[in-house]
Scaffold this motif. Structure first.
Motif, PDB file in Angstrom:
ATOM      1  N   ILE A   9       0.830  -1.196   0.000  1.00  0.00           N
ATOM      2  CA  ILE A   9       0.000   0.000   0.000  1.00  0.00           C
ATOM      3  C   ILE A   9       0.863   1.244   0.000  1.00  0.00           C
ATOM      4  O   ILE A   9       1.859   1.320   0.697  1.00  0.00           O
ATOM      5  CB  ILE A   9      -0.927   0.002   1.233  1.00  0.00           C
ATOM      6  CG1 ILE A   9      -1.841  -1.228   1.176  1.00  0.00           C
ATOM      7  CG2 ILE A   9      -1.749   1.282   1.303  1.00  0.00           C
ATOM      8  CD1 ILE A   9      -2.735  -1.370   2.370  1.00  0.00           C
ATOM      9  N   CYS A  12      -1.596   7.176  -1.164  1.00  0.00           N
ATOM     10  CA  CYS A  12      -2.860   7.526  -1.809  1.00  0.00           C
ATOM     11  C   CYS A  12      -3.346   6.450  -2.763  1.00  0.00           C
ATOM     12  O   CYS A  12      -4.369   6.604  -3.396  1.00  0.00           O
ATOM     13  CB  CYS A  12      -2.715   8.850  -2.552  1.00  0.00           C
ATOM     14  SG  CYS A  12      -1.541   8.755  -3.899  1.00  0.00           S
ATOM     15  N   LYS A  13      -2.625   5.373  -2.879  1.00  0.00           N
ATOM     16  CA  LYS A  13      -3.002   4.356  -3.848  1.00  0.00           C
ATOM     17  C   LYS A  13      -2.576   2.992  -3.335  1.00  0.00           C
ATOM     18  O   LYS A  13      -1.483   2.835  -2.811  1.00  0.00           O
ATOM     19  CB  LYS A  13      -2.321   4.667  -5.182  1.00  0.00           C
ATOM     20  CG  LYS A  13      -2.812   3.868  -6.339  1.00  0.00           C
ATOM     21  CD  LYS A  13      -2.280   4.374  -7.669  1.00  0.00           C
ATOM     22  CE  LYS A  13      -0.834   4.693  -7.642  1.00  0.00           C
ATOM     23  NZ  LYS A  13      -0.245   4.986  -8.935  1.00  0.00           N
ATOM     24  N   LEU A  14      -3.441   2.023  -3.466  1.00  0.00           N
ATOM     25  CA  LEU A  14      -3.129   0.643  -3.126  1.00  0.00           C
ATOM     26  C   LEU A  14      -2.579  -0.012  -4.379  1.00  0.00           C
ATOM     27  O   LEU A  14      -3.124   0.175  -5.466  1.00  0.00           O
ATOM     28  CB  LEU A  14      -4.414  -0.067  -2.686  1.00  0.00           C
ATOM     29  CG  LEU A  14      -4.304  -1.562  -2.504  1.00  0.00           C
ATOM     30  CD1 LEU A  14      -3.793  -1.844  -1.102  1.00  0.00           C
ATOM     31  CD2 LEU A  14      -5.643  -2.207  -2.701  1.00  0.00           C
ATOM     32  N   MET A  43      -7.464   5.590  -3.198  1.00  0.00           N
ATOM     33  CA  MET A  43      -8.197   5.467  -1.940  1.00  0.00           C
ATOM     34  C   MET A  43      -8.661   6.838  -1.480  1.00  0.00           C
ATOM     35  O   MET A  43      -7.977   7.827  -1.691  1.00  0.00           O
ATOM     36  CB  MET A  43      -7.312   4.835  -0.871  1.00  0.00           C
ATOM     37  CG  MET A  43      -6.926   3.409  -1.214  1.00  0.00           C
ATOM     38  SD  MET A  43      -5.935   2.645   0.067  1.00  0.00           S
ATOM     39  CE  MET A  43      -4.374   3.446  -0.177  1.00  0.00           C
ATOM     40  N   LYS A  44      -9.821   6.889  -0.864  1.00  0.00           N
ATOM     41  CA  LYS A  44     -10.312   8.107  -0.231  1.00  0.00           C
ATOM     42  C   LYS A  44     -10.805   7.739   1.157  1.00  0.00           C
ATOM     43  O   LYS A  44     -11.079   6.574   1.430  1.00  0.00           O
ATOM     44  CB  LYS A  44     -11.413   8.762  -1.075  1.00  0.00           C
ATOM     45  CG  LYS A  44     -12.637   7.899  -1.304  1.00  0.00           C
ATOM     46  CD  LYS A  44     -13.638   8.594  -2.201  1.00  0.00           C
ATOM     47  CE  LYS A  44     -14.857   7.711  -2.400  1.00  0.00           C
ATOM     48  NZ  LYS A  44     -15.844   8.329  -3.251  1.00  0.00           N
ATOM     49  N   LEU A  58     -10.844  -5.551  -2.383  1.00  0.00           N
ATOM     50  CA  LEU A  58     -10.173  -4.258  -2.452  1.00  0.00           C
ATOM     51  C   LEU A  58     -10.512  -3.497  -3.726  1.00  0.00           C
ATOM     52  O   LEU A  58     -10.096  -2.352  -3.889  1.00  0.00           O
ATOM     53  CB  LEU A  58      -8.653  -4.450  -2.379  1.00  0.00           C
ATOM     54  CG  LEU A  58      -8.135  -5.121  -1.121  1.00  0.00           C
ATOM     55  CD1 LEU A  58      -6.651  -5.412  -1.264  1.00  0.00           C
ATOM     56  CD2 LEU A  58      -8.407  -4.266   0.096  1.00  0.00           C
ATOM     57  N   PRO A  89     -12.117   5.200  -7.030  1.00  0.00           N
ATOM     58  CA  PRO A  89     -11.397   4.961  -5.774  1.00  0.00           C
ATOM     59  C   PRO A  89     -12.171   4.053  -4.828  1.00  0.00           C
ATOM     60  O   PRO A  89     -13.365   3.826  -5.002  1.00  0.00           O
ATOM     61  CB  PRO A  89     -11.270   6.361  -5.173  1.00  0.00           C
ATOM     62  CG  PRO A  89     -12.443   7.094  -5.712  1.00  0.00           C
ATOM     63  CD  PRO A  89     -12.717   6.530  -7.090  1.00  0.00           C
ATOM     64  N   ILE A  90     -11.468   3.532  -3.835  1.00  0.00           N
ATOM     65  CA  ILE A  90     -12.099   2.833  -2.721  1.00  0.00           C
ATOM     66  C   ILE A  90     -11.965   3.746  -1.504  1.00  0.00           C
ATOM     67  O   ILE A  90     -11.246   4.741  -1.548  1.00  0.00           O
ATOM     68  CB  ILE A  90     -11.467   1.450  -2.448  1.00  0.00           C
ATOM     69  CG1 ILE A  90      -9.981   1.573  -2.086  1.00  0.00           C
ATOM     70  CG2 ILE A  90     -11.673   0.523  -3.644  1.00  0.00           C
ATOM     71  CD1 ILE A  90      -9.342   0.287  -1.608  1.00  0.00           C
ATOM     72  N   THR A  91     -12.635   3.420  -0.405  1.00  0.00           N
ATOM     73  CA  THR A  91     -12.569   4.275   0.776  1.00  0.00           C
ATOM     74  C   THR A  91     -11.812   3.585   1.907  1.00  0.00           C
ATOM     75  O   THR A  91     -11.903   2.365   2.075  1.00  0.00           O
ATOM     76  CB  THR A  91     -13.983   4.646   1.270  1.00  0.00           C
ATOM     77  OG1 THR A  91     -14.718   3.450   1.492  1.00  0.00           O
ATOM     78  CG2 THR A  91     -14.714   5.488   0.252  1.00  0.00           C
ATOM     79  N   VAL A  92     -11.041   4.372   2.647  1.00  0.00           N
ATOM     80  CA  VAL A  92     -10.317   3.896   3.819  1.00  0.00           C
ATOM     81  C   VAL A  92     -10.443   4.960   4.909  1.00  0.00           C
ATOM     82  O   VAL A  92     -10.659   6.134   4.623  1.00  0.00           O
ATOM     83  CB  VAL A  92      -8.823   3.618   3.525  1.00  0.00           C
ATOM     84  CG1 VAL A  92      -8.664   2.475   2.548  1.00  0.00           C
ATOM     85  CG2 VAL A  92      -8.119   4.853   3.008  1.00  0.00           C
ATOM     86  N   GLN A  96      -6.956   3.491   9.342  1.00  0.00           N
ATOM     87  CA  GLN A  96      -6.331   2.521   8.449  1.00  0.00           C
ATOM     88  C   GLN A  96      -5.088   3.114   7.800  1.00  0.00           C
ATOM     89  O   GLN A  96      -4.072   2.436   7.664  1.00  0.00           O
ATOM     90  CB  GLN A  96      -7.324   2.047   7.395  1.00  0.00           C
ATOM     91  CG  GLN A  96      -8.402   1.150   7.984  1.00  0.00           C
ATOM     92  CD  GLN A  96      -9.535   0.933   7.010  1.00  0.00           C
ATOM     93  OE1 GLN A  96     -10.015   1.862   6.369  1.00  0.00           O
ATOM     94  NE2 GLN A  96      -9.984  -0.308   6.914  1.00  0.00           N
TER      95      GLN A  96
END
Length: 135
Positions: A9, A12-14, A43-44, A58, A89-92, A96
Motif C-alpha cells: 500500500i 494515496c493508492k493501493l 483510496m479516499k 479491495l 477509488p475505494i474508501t479507507v 487505516q
C-alpha cells in the motif's frame, strides 16, 4: 501468467503487484518490461473492513482502468511494470492510513522488511502511451 500476488500500500493508492512466473523469480521478473503487472487503486477516506482477505474485496465496483508501461515506484525503479490504474477509488479510514507504517513487505526468497518511504513524485510521460478501458 501473472499469478504471484504481492500486495502493498502507498499513501494515496493501493498497489496489487503480480510478477510474471515465466521468469521464475521476482528478482528476474523485474529485469523485463513485462515482468510485473500492477493494479493501482485510488483510496479516499472512510472505513472499510477486512475480514477474510480476498484481494477482490479491495476492488471498486467499477473496473474501468488506465494502462501504461512504466517502472517500480521504489528503488531501483526498474522499467518492468505494466500498470493498470483503476478509475474509481475505494474508501479507507484515517485509522487505516495510520496503520500503513506498520505494514511489512515480503517478497519470495527475500527477507521481510518494513514498508517505508515507498512513494515517488509524479514522473514525466515521456513517450509512454496511456490507454483506457473506457471512453
Amino acid at each position: 501468467m501473472f499469478n504471484k500476488l504481492l500486495p502493498h500500500i502507498l499513501i494515496c493508492k493501493l498497489h496489487i503487484v503480480h510478477w510474471n512466473v515465466k521468469y521464475g523469480k521476482f528478482a528476474e521478473a523485474v529485469k523485463h518490461p513485462d515482468g510485473l503487472a500492477v493494479v493501482g487503486i485510488f483510496m479516499k477516506g472512510k472505513q472499510a473492513s477486512f475480514t477474510n482477505f480476498d484481494p477482490t474485496g479491495l476492488l471498486p465496483a467499477c473496473r474501468d482502468y488506465w494502462t501504461y508501461p512504466g517502472s517500480l515506484t521504489t528503488p531501483p525503479l526498474h522499467e518492468c511494470v505494466i500498470w493498470h490504474v483503476l478509475k474509481e477509488p475505494i474508501t479507507v479510514s484515517s485509522e487505516q492510513v495510520a496503520l500503513w507504517d506498520t505494514l511489512l513487505l515480503h517478497v519470495e526468497n527475500e527477507p521481510v522488511c518494513r514498508m517505508v518511504d515507498n512513494w515517488r513524485p509524479c514522473q514525466p510521460l515521456k513517450s509512454r502511451e496511456v490507454r483506457a478501458s473506457f471512453q
